[in-house]
Design a protein around this motif. Structure first.
Motif, mmCIF file in Angstrom:
data_model
loop_
_atom_site.group_PDB
_atom_site.id
_atom_site.type_symbol
_atom_site.label_atom_id
_atom_site.label_comp_id
_atom_site.label_asym_id
_atom_site.label_seq_id
_atom_site.Cartn_x
_atom_site.Cartn_y
_atom_site.Cartn_z
ATOM 1 N N LEU A 34 0.866 -1.179 0.000
ATOM 2 C CA LEU A 34 0.000 0.000 0.000
ATOM 3 C C LEU A 34 0.903 1.229 0.000
ATOM 4 N N ARG A 35 0.596 2.190 -0.863
ATOM 5 C CA ARG A 35 1.394 3.426 -0.935
ATOM 6 C C ARG A 35 0.530 4.612 -0.523
ATOM 7 N N PHE A 36 1.018 5.396 0.447
ATOM 8 C CA PHE A 36 0.323 6.636 0.821
ATOM 9 C C PHE A 36 1.209 7.797 0.387
ATOM 10 N N GLY B 118 3.505 -2.832 3.219
ATOM 11 C CA GLY B 118 3.864 -1.417 3.120
ATOM 12 C C GLY B 118 4.442 -1.051 1.765
ATOM 13 N N ASP B 119 4.634 0.236 1.570
ATOM 14 C CA ASP B 119 5.339 0.790 0.398
ATOM 15 C C ASP B 119 5.648 2.235 0.795
ATOM 16 N N ILE B 120 5.801 3.121 -0.157
ATOM 17 C CA ILE B 120 6.109 4.509 0.187
ATOM 18 C C ILE B 120 5.047 5.047 1.163
ATOM 19 N N ALA C 57 14.627 -6.393 4.272
ATOM 20 C CA ALA C 57 14.628 -7.342 3.150
ATOM 21 C C ALA C 57 14.799 -6.722 1.751
ATOM 22 N N THR C 58 14.083 -5.628 1.479
ATOM 23 C CA THR C 58 14.153 -5.098 0.103
ATOM 24 C C THR C 58 15.545 -4.542 -0.190
ATOM 25 N N GLY C 59 16.059 -3.761 0.756
ATOM 26 C CA GLY C 59 17.392 -3.173 0.563
ATOM 27 C C GLY C 59 18.490 -4.226 0.537
ATOM 28 N N GLY D 276 17.070 8.311 -2.137
ATOM 29 C CA GLY D 276 16.094 8.065 -1.079
ATOM 30 C C GLY D 276 16.785 7.919 0.259
ATOM 31 N N SER D 277 15.983 7.901 1.310
ATOM 32 C CA SER D 277 16.498 7.628 2.652
ATOM 33 C C SER D 277 15.375 6.985 3.460
ATOM 34 N N GLY D 278 14.537 6.248 2.740
ATOM 35 C CA GLY D 278 13.428 5.546 3.383
ATOM 36 C C GLY D 278 13.801 4.104 3.662
ATOM 37 N N ASN D 279 12.797 3.254 3.709
ATOM 38 C CA ASN D 279 13.022 1.854 4.087
ATOM 39 C C ASN D 279 14.006 1.146 3.156
ATOM 40 N N VAL D 280 13.774 1.210 1.864
ATOM 41 C CA VAL D 280 14.620 0.463 0.924
ATOM 42 C C VAL D 280 16.045 1.022 0.926
ATOM 43 N N SER D 281 16.150 2.350 0.818
ATOM 44 C CA SER D 281 17.476 2.989 0.770
ATOM 45 C C SER D 281 18.302 2.674 2.010
ATOM 46 N N ASP E 90 16.239 12.764 -0.028
ATOM 47 C CA ASP E 90 14.798 12.605 0.166
ATOM 48 C C ASP E 90 14.121 13.446 -0.912
ATOM 49 N N SER E 91 12.808 13.645 -0.804
ATOM 50 C CA SER E 91 12.151 14.302 -1.929
ATOM 51 C C SER E 91 12.475 15.794 -2.014
ATOM 52 N N ASN E 92 13.215 16.334 -1.050
ATOM 53 C CA ASN E 92 13.623 17.736 -1.130
ATOM 54 C C ASN E 92 15.022 17.943 -1.707
ATOM 55 N N GLY F 269 12.473 13.316 10.265
ATOM 56 C CA GLY F 269 12.922 14.641 9.823
ATOM 57 C C GLY F 269 13.329 14.656 8.357
ATOM 58 N N ARG F 270 14.132 15.684 7.983
ATOM 59 C CA ARG F 270 14.554 15.857 6.586
ATOM 60 C C ARG F 270 16.040 15.555 6.466
ATOM 61 N N ILE F 271 16.446 15.054 5.315
ATOM 62 C CA ILE F 271 17.836 14.598 5.145
ATOM 63 C C ILE F 271 18.827 15.762 5.257
ATOM 64 N N ALA G 272 14.008 0.831 -6.055
ATOM 65 C CA ALA G 272 12.648 1.361 -6.205
ATOM 66 C C ALA G 272 11.956 0.659 -7.370
ATOM 67 N N ASN G 273 10.651 0.902 -7.511
ATOM 68 C CA ASN G 273 9.915 0.367 -8.651
ATOM 69 C C ASN G 273 9.990 1.334 -9.821
ATOM 70 N N MET G 274 10.445 0.824 -10.986
ATOM 71 C CA MET G 274 10.536 1.591 -12.235
ATOM 72 C C MET G 274 11.261 2.924 -12.067
HETATM 73 P P1 NDP Z 1 9.721 5.131 1.975
HETATM 74 O O1 NDP Z 1 8.490 5.945 2.072
HETATM 75 O O2 NDP Z 1 10.219 4.457 3.180
HETATM 76 O O3 NDP Z 1 10.922 5.987 1.376
HETATM 77 C C1 NDP Z 1 10.824 6.624 0.138
HETATM 78 C C2 NDP Z 1 12.026 7.527 -0.006
HETATM 79 O O4 NDP Z 1 12.019 8.099 -1.311
HETATM 80 C C3 NDP Z 1 12.011 8.695 0.958
HETATM 81 O O5 NDP Z 1 13.318 9.061 1.259
HETATM 82 C C4 NDP Z 1 11.312 9.773 0.149
HETATM 83 O O6 NDP Z 1 11.599 11.078 0.582
HETATM 84 C C5 NDP Z 1 11.874 9.524 -1.224
HETATM 85 N N1 NDP Z 1 10.918 9.982 -2.261
HETATM 86 C C6 NDP Z 1 9.579 9.761 -2.345
HETATM 87 N N2 NDP Z 1 9.057 10.362 -3.428
HETATM 88 C C7 NDP Z 1 10.067 10.985 -4.024
HETATM 89 C C8 NDP Z 1 10.173 11.791 -5.186
HETATM 90 N N3 NDP Z 1 9.100 12.080 -5.930
HETATM 91 N N4 NDP Z 1 11.415 12.237 -5.512
HETATM 92 C C9 NDP Z 1 12.502 11.926 -4.755
HETATM 93 N N5 NDP Z 1 12.452 11.192 -3.651
HETATM 94 C C10 NDP Z 1 11.268 10.738 -3.283
HETATM 95 O O7 NDP Z 1 9.422 4.075 0.803
HETATM 96 P P2 NDP Z 1 10.180 2.704 0.488
HETATM 97 O O8 NDP Z 1 11.600 2.821 0.821
HETATM 98 O O9 NDP Z 1 9.364 1.627 1.077
HETATM 99 O O10 NDP Z 1 9.971 2.605 -1.081
HETATM 100 C C11 NDP Z 1 10.889 3.187 -2.010
HETATM 101 C C12 NDP Z 1 10.705 2.546 -3.372
HETATM 102 O O11 NDP Z 1 10.929 1.126 -3.274
HETATM 103 C C13 NDP Z 1 9.321 2.682 -3.999
HETATM 104 O O12 NDP Z 1 9.438 2.739 -5.396
HETATM 105 C C14 NDP Z 1 8.629 1.386 -3.604
HETATM 106 O O13 NDP Z 1 7.567 1.058 -4.463
HETATM 107 C C15 NDP Z 1 9.805 0.416 -3.763
HETATM 108 N N6 NDP Z 1 9.669 -0.839 -3.056
HETATM 109 C C16 NDP Z 1 9.501 -0.877 -1.698
HETATM 110 C C17 NDP Z 1 9.438 -2.086 -1.047
HETATM 111 C C18 NDP Z 1 9.394 -2.175 0.435
HETATM 112 O O14 NDP Z 1 9.535 -3.299 0.966
HETATM 113 N N7 NDP Z 1 9.218 -1.106 1.163
HETATM 114 C C19 NDP Z 1 9.440 -3.355 -1.790
HETATM 115 C C20 NDP Z 1 9.705 -3.215 -3.201
HETATM 116 C C21 NDP Z 1 9.783 -1.998 -3.798
HETATM 117 P P3 NDP Z 1 10.596 11.861 1.562
HETATM 118 O O15 NDP Z 1 10.943 11.391 2.941
HETATM 119 O O16 NDP Z 1 10.905 13.288 1.328
HETATM 120 O O17 NDP Z 1 9.203 11.498 1.153
#
Ligand code: NDP
Length: 457
Positions: A104-106, A176-178, A220-222, A249-254, A273-275, A298-300, A356-358
């Protein structure tokens, strides 16, 4: 003279053209969906050329059409007592090899096109893991950024109040997802149980280990992406040890791609991050990134406050101008375009692994191939997340709990096996070394054969 093989290839191409053009006519307003379909469909040409029975069975017409699309209103109350309205989606794409499964992506950018592209890719990715899971995806245009925990909880409860009608441990298992991490999964799971009046941990994955989650799911994904790239690098006698790596990125996968790459001896010099993005020539201090993103939300850019050697640059695209041996795009779709890919090549990149996806546009992928850059496509390289989600489902139904090392070891085996299957399929269908084609074909064949064996589904 026209050979028998080129005749069959011509027929296959015409068939794919027809299916794709019909889809384009109906879904011209869904660019991400069409992009994902185009990439997969045309790479299947050698399969249809060799197996015309798939064309006779109208397999492509069926597989591009989701089994079900659910779209719903999500009304919830913010902290000021105001009613907010968002849109929720669940696309149940294919159940040919198992219950629907996908995250699910929010995120405010979520719309039907994005959920469909992700759901379509998920069919093949899930098939590649070797586990019995179908393809799905869901989400909402809700933006979790800047919301309080109470608001996130009320939104998740409202979302699940509708979604629960369509899911279940043997029906459809979200994750989960983004924008959807352990906190959101906890709220969603709590509401599902409350409505159902039962404790059904197998209904959702990515739960915290203390209530039915799997150890190593978060990583797992990373980790899986790095394991896949590690296999691929062996082809050119390279490894992560001593390599310079850029991770977006700096989320779960990164975060966990950085962690594993560092454990294998790489120097990861940038993330974002997205900024904007940070560049630390000494190598990213991951503990600081985790503190900022996982704990403080917070922000990166805050990273440079404690690391004077590092710089912060506003905007995301510039991250690909940093010279590196290995690029791991782990943020979002279409983050590497043709120009960024050319810059990476100019700076000597040797491998791109999609977390990430695509994340690469079709034009960027052409640039990789034209310049002999090793390319690990998303649906194979980031399949580790869903693979461990399936291991979480297995542990839930057996009421067992594996150790971190057990799950990590299974993940490693799965990623190596996905890599080998992609290599084998690419070779068998005449595209040796092309993991993109290999992944699409290996993922497709299993689903196609299941559909044929189950009659008209
Ligand atoms: P998170 O929400 O944990 O992290 C996403 C990261 O990407 C954040 O750092 C976010 O920054 C940044 N980001 C989001 N949108 C943009 C944008 N438009 N431009 C630049 N940076 C952006 O998500 P995940 O790590 O879970 O997912 C990342 C990718 O991996 C997605 O494509 C997801 O579909 C894919 N994926 C995830 C899996 C998983 O297990 N979680 C499994 C397989 C694929 P900010 O904090 O500013 O939003």
């Amino acid at each position: 003279m026209v050979t028998a093989m080129s005749d069959s290839q011509k027929v296959a191409t015409e068939y794919i053209d027809t299916v794709y053009n019909n889809l384009k006519e109906k879904h011209g307003h869904e660019p991400e969906f069409l992009q994902a379909v185009k990439e997969i469909l045309y790479s299947l040409t050698p399969v249809f050329a060799q197996r015309p029975e798939y064309m006779e069975a109208s397999l492509l017409e069926r597989i591009v059409e989701p089994e079900r699309v659910v779209k719903f209103r999500v009304s919830w109350e913010d902290d000021h007592g105001k009613i907010q309205v968002n849109r929720g989606y669940r696309v149940q794409y294919s159940s040919a090899i198992g219950p629907y499964k996908g995250g699910l992506r929010f995120h405010p950018s979520v719309n039907e096109s994005i959920i469909k592209f992700l759901g379509f890719e998920q069919i093949f990715k899930n098939s590649l893991t070797g586990q019995p899971i179908g393809g799905a995806k869901g989400g909402s245009d809700f933006d979790p950024k800047g919301k309080s925990d109470a608001e996130i909880m009320r939104f998740c409860q409202a979302f699940m109040t509708e979604l629960h009608k369509y899911i279940g441990p043997d029906v459809d298992v979200p994750a989960g997802d983004i924008g959807v991490g352990a906190r959101e999964i906890g709220f969603l799971f709590g509401q599902y149980n409350r409505i159902r009046g039962a404790y059904e941990p197998g209904v959702i994955t990515g739960k915290l280990p203390r209530f039915g989650g799997s150890l190593a799911r978060k990583e797992a994904t990373g980790y899986g992406c790095v394991y896949f790239v590690q296999e691929m690098l062996k082809e050119i006698n390279l490894s992560f040890a001593g390599a310079t790596v850029v991770v977006s990125g700096s989320g779960n996968v990164s975060t966990y791609a950085i962690e594993k790459a560092q454990q294998l001896g790489a120097k990861v010099v940038a993330c974002s991050d997205s900024n904007g993005y940070i560049y630390d020539p000494n190598g990213i201090d991951l503990d600081t990134v985790k503190e900022i993103k996982e704990v403080q939300h917070g922000r990166i850019k805050e990273y440079v406050e404690t690391h004077s050697n590092a710089t912060y640059t506003e905007g995301c695209q510039g991250i690909w101008t940093i010279p590196c041996d290995i690029a791991l795009p782990c943020a979002t779709q279409n983050e590497i375009n043709e120009e960024a890919a050319k810059t990476l090549v100019k700076n000597g990149v040797k491998a791109v692994g999609e977390g990430a996806n695509m994340p690469s546009t079709l034009q960027a992928i052409d640039v990789y191939f034209a310049n002999d850059v090793l390319f690990a496509p998303a649906k194979a390289a980031n399949a580790g997340g869903v693979a461990v989600s399936a291991l979480e489902m297995a542990q839930n139904s057996m009421r067992l709990f594996w150790t971190f090392e057990e799950v990590d070891q299974k993940l490693h085996v799965i990623m190596t096996s996905i890599y080998n299957n992609c290599v084998k399929a690419a070779k068998e269908f005449g595209h040796e070394g092309n993991l993109l084609i290999g992944a699409n074909i290996a993922g497709f064949l299993k689903v196609a054969d299941a559909m044929i064996a189950q009659g008209v589904i």
